[in-house]
Design a protein around this motif. Structure first.
Motif, PDB file in Angstrom:
ATOM      1  N   VAL A 169       8.658 -11.171   1.041  1.00  0.00           N
ATOM      2  CA  VAL A 169       9.867 -10.400   1.287  1.00  0.00           C
ATOM      3  C   VAL A 169       9.456  -9.034   1.831  1.00  0.00           C
ATOM      4  CG1 VAL A 169       9.918  -9.510  -1.078  1.00  0.00           C
ATOM      5  CG2 VAL A 169      12.030  -9.551   0.282  1.00  0.00           C
ATOM      6  N   GLU A 170      10.220  -8.543   2.774  1.00  0.00           N
ATOM      7  CA  GLU A 170       9.929  -7.246   3.387  1.00  0.00           C
ATOM      8  C   GLU A 170      11.235  -6.513   3.658  1.00  0.00           C
ATOM      9  OE1 GLU A 170       6.954  -5.869   6.847  1.00  0.00           O
ATOM     10  OE2 GLU A 170       8.735  -6.889   7.606  1.00  0.00           O
ATOM     11  N   ARG A 181      13.329   9.846  14.091  1.00  0.00           N
ATOM     12  CA  ARG A 181      13.828   9.038  12.991  1.00  0.00           C
ATOM     13  C   ARG A 181      12.693   8.678  12.043  1.00  0.00           C
ATOM     14  NH1 ARG A 181      15.312   2.971  15.195  1.00  0.00           N
ATOM     15  NH2 ARG A 181      13.235   2.366  15.897  1.00  0.00           N
ATOM     16  N   PHE A 182      13.097   8.298  10.834  1.00  0.00           N
ATOM     17  CA  PHE A 182      12.153   7.916   9.792  1.00  0.00           C
ATOM     18  C   PHE A 182      12.285   6.417   9.541  1.00  0.00           C
ATOM     19  CE2 PHE A 182      11.583   6.961   5.249  1.00  0.00           C
ATOM     20  CZ  PHE A 182      10.239   7.284   5.110  1.00  0.00           C
ATOM     21  N   GLU A 183      11.136   5.722   9.472  1.00  0.00           N
ATOM     22  CA  GLU A 183      11.150   4.288   9.215  1.00  0.00           C
ATOM     23  C   GLU A 183      10.152   3.963   8.119  1.00  0.00           C
ATOM     24  OE1 GLU A 183      10.869  -0.031  11.525  1.00  0.00           O
ATOM     25  OE2 GLU A 183      11.336   1.832  12.600  1.00  0.00           O
ATOM     26  N   LEU A 184      10.629   3.180   7.137  1.00  0.00           N
ATOM     27  CA  LEU A 184       9.820   2.785   5.996  1.00  0.00           C
ATOM     28  C   LEU A 184       9.778   1.270   5.910  1.00  0.00           C
ATOM     29  CD1 LEU A 184       8.295   3.561   3.344  1.00  0.00           C
ATOM     30  CD2 LEU A 184      10.520   3.387   2.193  1.00  0.00           C
ATOM     31  N   SER A 185       8.587   0.725   5.711  1.00  0.00           N
ATOM     32  CA  SER A 185       8.409  -0.717   5.562  1.00  0.00           C
ATOM     33  C   SER A 185       7.692  -1.001   4.254  1.00  0.00           C
ATOM     34  CB  SER A 185       7.588  -1.281   6.735  1.00  0.00           C
ATOM     35  OG  SER A 185       7.257  -2.635   6.497  1.00  0.00           O
ATOM     36  N   ALA A 186       8.280  -1.870   3.426  1.00  0.00           N
ATOM     37  CA  ALA A 186       7.678  -2.241   2.154  1.00  0.00           C
ATOM     38  C   ALA A 186       7.821  -3.744   1.970  1.00  0.00           C
ATOM     39  CB  ALA A 186       8.337  -1.494   0.998  1.00  0.00           C
ATOM     40  N   GLY A 187       6.739  -4.395   1.581  1.00  0.00           N
ATOM     41  CA  GLY A 187       6.795  -5.840   1.421  1.00  0.00           C
ATOM     42  C   GLY A 187       5.774  -6.350   0.435  1.00  0.00           C
ATOM     43  N   VAL A 188       5.930  -7.608   0.055  1.00  0.00           N
ATOM     44  CA  VAL A 188       4.990  -8.253  -0.855  1.00  0.00           C
ATOM     45  C   VAL A 188       4.989  -9.747  -0.563  1.00  0.00           C
ATOM     46  CG1 VAL A 188       6.732  -8.588  -2.663  1.00  0.00           C
ATOM     47  CG2 VAL A 188       4.293  -8.506  -3.275  1.00  0.00           C
ATOM     48  N   ARG A 189       3.834 -10.373  -0.731  1.00  0.00           N
ATOM     49  CA  ARG A 189       3.684 -11.803  -0.486  1.00  0.00           C
ATOM     50  C   ARG A 189       2.841 -12.415  -1.604  1.00  0.00           C
ATOM     51  NH1 ARG A 189       2.609 -15.303   4.726  1.00  0.00           N
ATOM     52  NH2 ARG A 189       1.262 -16.973   3.937  1.00  0.00           N
ATOM     53  N   ASN A 190       3.238 -13.610  -2.014  1.00  0.00           N
ATOM     54  CA  ASN A 190       2.464 -14.361  -2.997  1.00  0.00           C
ATOM     55  C   ASN A 190       2.046 -15.688  -2.413  1.00  0.00           C
ATOM     56  OD1 ASN A 190       2.624 -16.618  -5.392  1.00  0.00           O
ATOM     57  ND2 ASN A 190       1.688 -14.701  -6.096  1.00  0.00           N
ATOM     58  N   ASP A 191       0.736 -15.948  -2.427  1.00  0.00           N
ATOM     59  CA  ASP A 191       0.178 -17.222  -1.962  1.00  0.00           C
ATOM     60  C   ASP A 191      -0.356 -17.991  -3.147  1.00  0.00           C
ATOM     61  OD1 ASP A 191      -0.224 -17.267   1.256  1.00  0.00           O
ATOM     62  OD2 ASP A 191      -0.340 -15.209   0.501  1.00  0.00           O
ATOM     63  N   HIS A 192      -0.108 -19.289  -3.156  1.00  0.00           N
ATOM     64  CA  HIS A 192      -0.676 -20.146  -4.187  1.00  0.00           C
ATOM     65  C   HIS A 192      -1.409 -21.303  -3.526  1.00  0.00           C
ATOM     66  CE1 HIS A 192      -1.185 -21.923  -8.154  1.00  0.00           C
ATOM     67  NE2 HIS A 192      -0.929 -23.088  -7.576  1.00  0.00           N
ATOM     68  N   THR A 203      -1.435 -12.154  -4.880  1.00  0.00           N
ATOM     69  CA  THR A 203      -0.293 -11.351  -4.449  1.00  0.00           C
ATOM     70  C   THR A 203      -0.770 -10.202  -3.578  1.00  0.00           C
ATOM     71  OG1 THR A 203       0.964 -11.894  -6.454  1.00  0.00           O
ATOM     72  CG2 THR A 203       1.654  -9.955  -5.208  1.00  0.00           C
ATOM     73  N   SER A 204      -0.102  -9.995  -2.436  1.00  0.00           N
ATOM     74  CA  SER A 204      -0.502  -8.964  -1.465  1.00  0.00           C
ATOM     75  C   SER A 204       0.675  -8.022  -1.205  1.00  0.00           C
ATOM     76  CB  SER A 204      -0.962  -9.596  -0.150  1.00  0.00           C
ATOM     77  OG  SER A 204      -1.989 -10.535  -0.365  1.00  0.00           O
ATOM     78  N   PRO A 205       0.607  -6.763  -1.645  1.00  0.00           N
ATOM     79  CA  PRO A 205       1.669  -5.799  -1.347  1.00  0.00           C
ATOM     80  C   PRO A 205       1.337  -4.969  -0.114  1.00  0.00           C
ATOM     81  CG  PRO A 205       0.259  -4.911  -3.047  1.00  0.00           C
ATOM     82  CD  PRO A 205      -0.333  -6.257  -2.645  1.00  0.00           C
ATOM     83  N   ARG A 206       2.351  -4.322   0.466  1.00  0.00           N
ATOM     84  CA  ARG A 206       2.127  -3.443   1.615  1.00  0.00           C
ATOM     85  C   ARG A 206       3.267  -2.436   1.702  1.00  0.00           C
ATOM     86  NH1 ARG A 206       3.901  -3.176   7.029  1.00  0.00           N
ATOM     87  NH2 ARG A 206       2.437  -2.075   8.380  1.00  0.00           N
ATOM     88  N   ILE A 207       2.936  -1.178   2.052  1.00  0.00           N
ATOM     89  CA  ILE A 207       3.934  -0.154   2.313  1.00  0.00           C
ATOM     90  C   ILE A 207       3.440   0.719   3.450  1.00  0.00           C
ATOM     91  CG2 ILE A 207       2.992   1.420   0.572  1.00  0.00           C
ATOM     92  CD1 ILE A 207       5.901   2.314   0.058  1.00  0.00           C
TER      93      ILE A 207
END
Length: 394
Positions: free
Chosen positions: A354-355, A367-378, A386-390
């Motif tokens: 999800v992002e 302008r200001f832009e923010l990106s936040a996400g996380v991924r889970n691989d099994h 689990t891999s987060p990113r911001i």
């Protein structure tokens, strides 16, 4: 140095502009690799380089690897003359940590995780998007250092062919045809290349073909298909991977193989929800033989990857949300003259991600832009991760 004579035939409607940049540039071209949202390169909270068809034409390079050499943060290493194994390193990371895609289809070889750039032609390529930085939250562990996405979506209708001939047996013939209008975008490319190299048993032969079609039945639904196939055969006068025989010239050391990708992308829009589904199949076979090597006379590696990726994006009060899942199954066989190392060894990965993309105007041209996400691989072999990113950009 090789001497080259070239002839070309070009018919395009409408005509291309005459101004062509001399180097890959960052501009306001819409990109799709840095997220699952189409957006301009300058607005993306990531380090992005967009290489257009005009850039490729201006440079005259026949290999994508030669184009990528000019991109900041990328280093490419080739083990010999054209056609030989070529590795890409992004920001000093390992060559297995950059995700490579063709029209969104993952090309990385599950056998060694990386991708061999030695035989990827620029024929039919319309745009190359290079994203530097960790993108595992969106694409998985193979995107730890960055992502390279090669796109062939046609933008104009036309027919283009050319032929080159030079010293040392250099021959290159290419034909590309494309149709682009409001309801359909289709393109097909075929290329044949030969090169005798600079040493005995240094020759290189390649045939490659690709096709792409996208049919937009309405503003709410589109269906597409993409396919690519490459076959090659080359001599290896010096084997840099063999102990004891690396510096011994050989007239019999050869490598050949094939690479095939097929995909079906579907896009459906229902109100504020936009859903993308891509089903793809990626296959690669490489055969190597060296009669003079007492340890490994021959090897044959066959790798297959089947993947399904589903994403849905929609607007929320806190930005545009992208959610999705991916299923991947890899099957690999590796056989030598001593027998199989393994046969039909398989690995399965199920992932969810999800992002959120939040954008706020700060004033004129700002302008200001923010990106936040996380991924889970099994993975069925070694468990989950689990891999987060911001990331943020102004």
């Amino acid at each position: 140095m090789k001497r080259v004579l070239a002839a070309s035939l070009l018919f395009v409607v409408p005509a291309f502009a005459q101004s062509t940049p001399q180097q890959p540039t960052i501009n306001d071209t819409v990109v799709v690799t840095a997220s699952s949202l189409p957006e301009s390169a300058e607005a993306t909270p990531a380090s992005v380089t967009v290489i257009t068809r005009a850039d490729i034409t201006a440079r005259g390079d026949r290999d994508v690897a030669d184009i990528l050499r000019e991109v900041p943060g990328l280093v490419l290493a080739r083990s010999g003359s054209p056609g030989k194994a070529t590795s890409l390193f992004t920001r000093g990371a390992a060559s297995t940590q950059t995700l490579v895609m063709w029209n969104g289809i993952v090309l990385n070889n599950p056998y060694f995780s990386g991708y061999d750039w030695g035989r990827f032609s620029t024929a039919g390529v319309e745009q190359i998007e290079v994203v530097r930085g960790p993108f595992s939250a969106l694409y998985g562990s193979e995107a730890m250092a960055g992502v390279v996405n090669i796109l062939t979506t046609p933008r104009t209708t036309g027919l283009h062919g050319d032929f080159e001939s030079g010293s040392h047996g250099l021959r290159n013939a290419m034909l590309n045809a494309a149709i682009a209008n409001e309801s359909i975008a289709a393109a097909g490319t075929y290329e044949h290349r030969t090169d005798d190299g600079f040493n005995p048993n240094d020759d290189f032969r390649q045939n490659s073909a690709s096709g792409y079609v996208k049919w937009s039945l309405s503003d709410a639904f589109s269906l597409g298909a993409a396919a690519r196939h490459t076959s090659y055969n080359l001599g290896i006068p010096f084997n840099t991977n063999a102990f004891g025989t690396a510096l011994v010239p050989s007239l019999d050391r050869r490598q050949n193989g094939t690479e095939t990708q097929v995909a079906i992308p579907v896009t459906l829009s229902l109100g504020r929800f936009i859903t993308d589904l891509t089903l793809s199949d990626n296959r690669r076979r490489d055969d190597f033989r060296d009669p003079a090597d007492p340890f490994t006379t021959s090897t044959s590696t066959d790798a297959k990857t089947r993947r399904g990726r589903l994403t849905t994006r929609f607007a929320t009060p806190i930005g545009t949300l992208v959610a999705g899942g991916e299923y991947e199954r890899d099957i690999v066989s590796d056989v030598t003259n001593f027998g199989p190392n393994f046969l039909d060894q398989h690995r399965t990965d199920r992932s969810f991600f999800v992002e959120d993309r939040y954008t706020r105007e700060l004033g004129q041209n700002s302008r200001f832009e923010l990106s936040a996400g996380v991924r889970n691989d099994h993975f069925d072999v070694f468990g989950g991760q689990t891999s987060p990113r911001i990331a943020a950009a102004i």
